[in-house]
Scaffold this motif. Structure first.
Motif, mmCIF file in Angstrom:
data_model
loop_
_atom_site.group_PDB
_atom_site.id
_atom_site.type_symbol
_atom_site.label_atom_id
_atom_site.label_comp_id
_atom_site.label_asym_id
_atom_site.label_seq_id
_atom_site.Cartn_x
_atom_site.Cartn_y
_atom_site.Cartn_z
ATOM 1 N N ASP A 1 0.840 -1.203 0.000
ATOM 2 C CA ASP A 1 0.000 0.000 0.000
ATOM 3 C C ASP A 1 0.878 1.258 0.000
ATOM 4 O OD1 ASP A 1 0.826 0.446 2.618
ATOM 5 O OD2 ASP A 1 -1.058 -0.218 3.531
ATOM 6 N N THR A 2 0.247 2.415 0.041
ATOM 7 C CA THR A 2 1.008 3.666 -0.093
ATOM 8 C C THR A 2 1.942 3.908 1.096
ATOM 9 O OG1 THR A 2 -1.109 4.650 0.494
ATOM 10 C CG2 THR A 2 -0.354 5.021 -1.727
ATOM 11 N N ALA A 3 1.669 3.245 2.231
ATOM 12 C CA ALA A 3 2.581 3.358 3.384
ATOM 13 C C ALA A 3 3.689 2.302 3.299
ATOM 14 C CB ALA A 3 1.795 3.211 4.683
ATOM 15 N N GLU A 4 3.762 1.615 2.161
ATOM 16 C CA GLU A 4 4.745 0.552 1.898
ATOM 17 C C GLU A 4 4.559 -0.663 2.813
ATOM 18 O OE1 GLU A 4 8.830 1.851 1.012
ATOM 19 O OE2 GLU A 4 8.007 3.866 0.696
ATOM 20 N N LYS A 5 3.354 -0.801 3.348
ATOM 21 C CA LYS A 5 3.020 -1.998 4.134
ATOM 22 C C LYS A 5 2.810 -3.161 3.164
ATOM 23 C CE LYS A 5 -0.078 -3.719 7.626
ATOM 24 N NZ LYS A 5 -1.462 -3.981 7.749
ATOM 25 N N GLU A 6 3.301 -4.343 3.558
ATOM 26 C CA GLU A 6 3.225 -5.513 2.666
ATOM 27 C C GLU A 6 2.059 -6.420 3.043
ATOM 28 O OE1 GLU A 6 7.055 -7.408 2.644
ATOM 29 O OE2 GLU A 6 8.055 -5.599 1.912
ATOM 30 N N TYR A 7 1.393 -6.937 2.048
ATOM 31 C CA TYR A 7 0.268 -7.853 2.239
ATOM 32 C C TYR A 7 0.524 -9.103 1.403
ATOM 33 C CZ TYR A 7 -2.207 -3.574 3.721
ATOM 34 O OH TYR A 7 -2.585 -2.415 4.345
ATOM 35 N N LEU A 8 0.387 -10.295 2.013
ATOM 36 C CA LEU A 8 0.610 -11.543 1.282
ATOM 37 C C LEU A 8 -0.632 -12.420 1.384
ATOM 38 C CD1 LEU A 8 4.012 -12.561 2.950
ATOM 39 C CD2 LEU A 8 3.729 -11.186 0.921
ATOM 40 N N THR A 9 -1.025 -13.029 0.281
ATOM 41 C CA THR A 9 -2.120 -14.009 0.374
ATOM 42 C C THR A 9 -1.586 -15.254 1.080
ATOM 43 O OG1 THR A 9 -1.547 -14.968 -1.769
ATOM 44 C CG2 THR A 9 -3.227 -13.241 -1.782
ATOM 45 N N ASP A 10 -2.493 -16.075 1.615
ATOM 46 C CA ASP A 10 -2.064 -17.260 2.384
ATOM 47 C C ASP A 10 -1.151 -18.174 1.568
ATOM 48 O OD1 ASP A 10 -3.272 -16.438 4.629
ATOM 49 O OD2 ASP A 10 -5.107 -17.639 4.359
ATOM 50 N N GLY A 11 -1.493 -18.369 0.289
ATOM 51 C CA GLY A 11 -0.727 -19.317 -0.535
ATOM 52 C C GLY A 11 0.612 -18.771 -1.030
ATOM 53 N N TRP A 12 0.853 -17.500 -0.797
ATOM 54 C CA TRP A 12 2.102 -16.891 -1.285
ATOM 55 C C TRP A 12 3.320 -17.551 -0.638
ATOM 56 C CZ3 TRP A 12 3.396 -13.265 -4.989
ATOM 57 C CH2 TRP A 12 4.709 -12.787 -4.941
ATOM 58 N N SER A 13 3.183 -17.946 0.632
ATOM 59 C CA SER A 13 4.329 -18.479 1.377
ATOM 60 C C SER A 13 4.892 -19.739 0.708
ATOM 61 C CB SER A 13 3.927 -18.789 2.812
ATOM 62 O OG SER A 13 2.888 -19.721 2.798
ATOM 63 N N TYR A 14 4.068 -20.434 -0.071
ATOM 64 C CA TYR A 14 4.544 -21.624 -0.791
ATOM 65 C C TYR A 14 5.697 -21.253 -1.743
ATOM 66 C CZ TYR A 14 4.624 -25.490 -4.094
ATOM 67 O OH TYR A 14 5.043 -26.517 -4.895
ATOM 68 N N PHE A 15 5.626 -20.054 -2.304
ATOM 69 C CA PHE A 15 6.633 -19.618 -3.287
ATOM 70 C C PHE A 15 7.750 -18.781 -2.653
ATOM 71 C CE2 PHE A 15 2.431 -19.783 -5.293
ATOM 72 C CZ PHE A 15 2.661 -20.727 -6.284
ATOM 73 N N ASP A 16 7.414 -18.093 -1.554
ATOM 74 C CA ASP A 16 8.332 -17.098 -1.004
ATOM 75 C C ASP A 16 9.536 -17.736 -0.337
ATOM 76 O OD1 ASP A 16 9.417 -14.909 0.684
ATOM 77 O OD2 ASP A 16 7.653 -13.854 -0.070
ATOM 78 N N ILE A 17 10.719 -17.238 -0.655
ATOM 79 C CA ILE A 17 11.941 -17.808 -0.077
ATOM 80 C C ILE A 17 12.092 -17.373 1.380
ATOM 81 C CG2 ILE A 17 14.468 -17.807 -0.225
ATOM 82 C CD1 ILE A 17 14.127 -17.612 -3.273
ATOM 83 N N ASP A 18 11.757 -16.099 1.672
ATOM 84 C CA ASP A 18 11.926 -15.583 3.037
ATOM 85 C C ASP A 18 10.945 -16.195 4.032
ATOM 86 O OD1 ASP A 18 13.745 -13.889 1.896
ATOM 87 O OD2 ASP A 18 12.238 -12.350 1.528
#
Ligand code: AMP
Ligand code: MG
Length: 351
Positions: free
Chosen positions: A332-349
């Protein structure tokens, strides 16, 4: 009978020979394995297509150069066909014909019907009939050298907006026509389709082809790295100082990942940034998002959904995108990050 020392020497010699022979066979197998079974090195080519840098990376033991050339040719073909700024494209033809019917081929029908379906499921946040608004703000000419930034008045915006909206697109067996003077613009989906086609061409020419297509950071995977490993893809920091400043790393070995960002195409006027992704409800650059990334099975869907998610905003998109077939990462404009539940399957961090 006791064996003579001569026999011993012979046995010893035979053993030594068997040992040497076995060693030689193992060595030959190793040499064969490394010389002939070595993963093919990747070949890389950069081009400018669809107004962006395109990098094609191909690994194939058939004919990687021919595959790469065919992929680039295919992407150029799609650009020519679906660009609304190329005078003899099918989109320009449909726009010129307006309320008169235009005959379309199966491919055009496929792309427009998918656009309409995504417009429907995103409640019109993705809208392929926003041509009048995009032209009013000048984003069809932004890469031209004589482009001068222009912020339209509210009256001009409302006037153009009254001639927008995908519900004015009529498609039937005979062809397509546009009601209410709307204009098509497939800028938010055509690049994704071009990526999908390039990937398909590669797979058709060599089913075990690997590599990827990168069109300005939007990526379609042909196959896993060296036939097995996942590719690491980085998501740009929308407020990064350099082009190698990233906020997220994911691993994927199939499908596509596409980003829509307010930093991709914009102009500044009166100290404000005006970017290229419009909220169909207001006719103005969508507010609340600075970056929206979608991972989906096809680049076409990822492209359209990332634009829709940008318009819908992170809070809502993080909830609904998985049900539409996309995992997402939004800022968002405050640079806050939002991830969908399934994103973690792909995310390295996240692992
Ligand atoms: P993308 O970079 O994929 O998000 O696509 C942005 C491009 O799509 C813009 O340059 C416009 O040509 C077009 N566009 C802008 N807003 C929308 C929208 N709400 N729905 C569909 N296309 C849009
Ligand atoms: Mg898009």
């Amino acid at each position: 009978m006791p064996r003579s020392s001569k026999d011993d020497i012979m046995i010893l010699n035979r053993k030594t020979w068997i040992y040497i022979l076995t060693l030689a066979i193992v060595l030959v197998i190793f040499v064969f394995f490394f010389v002939f079974n070595r993963p093919e090195p990747y070949i890389v080519k950069d081009e400018i297509i669809l107004g962006t840098y395109v990098r094609v990376v191909v690994g194939s033991d058939k004919n990687p150069n021919a595959i790469m050339d065919s992929m680039i040719r295919e992407m150029k073909r799609i650009e020519k066909k679906f660009s609304s700024t190329i005078a003899d494209s099918i989109i320009s033809k449909i726009n010129q014909n307006g309320k008169n019917i235009t005959e379309i081929d199966q491919e055009t029908r496929f792309v427009i019907e998918r656009s309409l379906a995504i417009a429907d499921i995103t409640n019109g946040a993705f809208d392929p009939a926003m041509g009048r608004i995009i032209k009013l703000w000048g984003f069809d000419r932004i890469s031209e050298p004589d482009f001068t930034p222009f912020v339209p008045s509210d009256g001009q915006i409302l006037q153009a907006l009254s001639h927008c909206g995908y519900k004015n697109i009529e498609i039937s067996k005979e062809g397509i026509y546009l009601k209410n003077d709307v204009q098509l613009d497939l800028g938010a989906i055509a690049k994704g389709y071009a990526i999908d086609r390039a990937v398909q061409v590669a797979k058709e020419m060599d089913s075990s082809c690997t590599g990827y297509v990168d069109a300005g950071g939007d990526i379609g995977i042909i196959g896993p790295k060296f036939g097995g490993a996942k590719w690491v893809v980085a998501v740009k920091n929308p407020r990064g100082e350099s082009s190698t400043d990233f906020v997220r790393y994911v691993q994927i070995d199939q499908g596509a990942i596409v980003t829509s960002g307010d930093y991709e195409r914009y102009f500044e006027a009166g100290g404000r940034r005006y970017h290229h992704i419009f909220d169909p409800a207001t006719g103005k650059p969508a507010e609340g998002t600075i970056s929206s990334t979608i991972i989906a099975q096809t680049a076409m869907d990822a492209d359209a959904l990332s634009t829709a998610a940008f318009v819908l905003g992170p809070r809502y998109s993080v909830q609904i995108m998985p049900s539409l077939g996309g995992q997402g990462f939004f800022m968002d404009t405050a640079e806050k990050e939002y991830l969908t539940d399934g994103w973690s399957y792909f995310d390295i961090d996240e692992k």
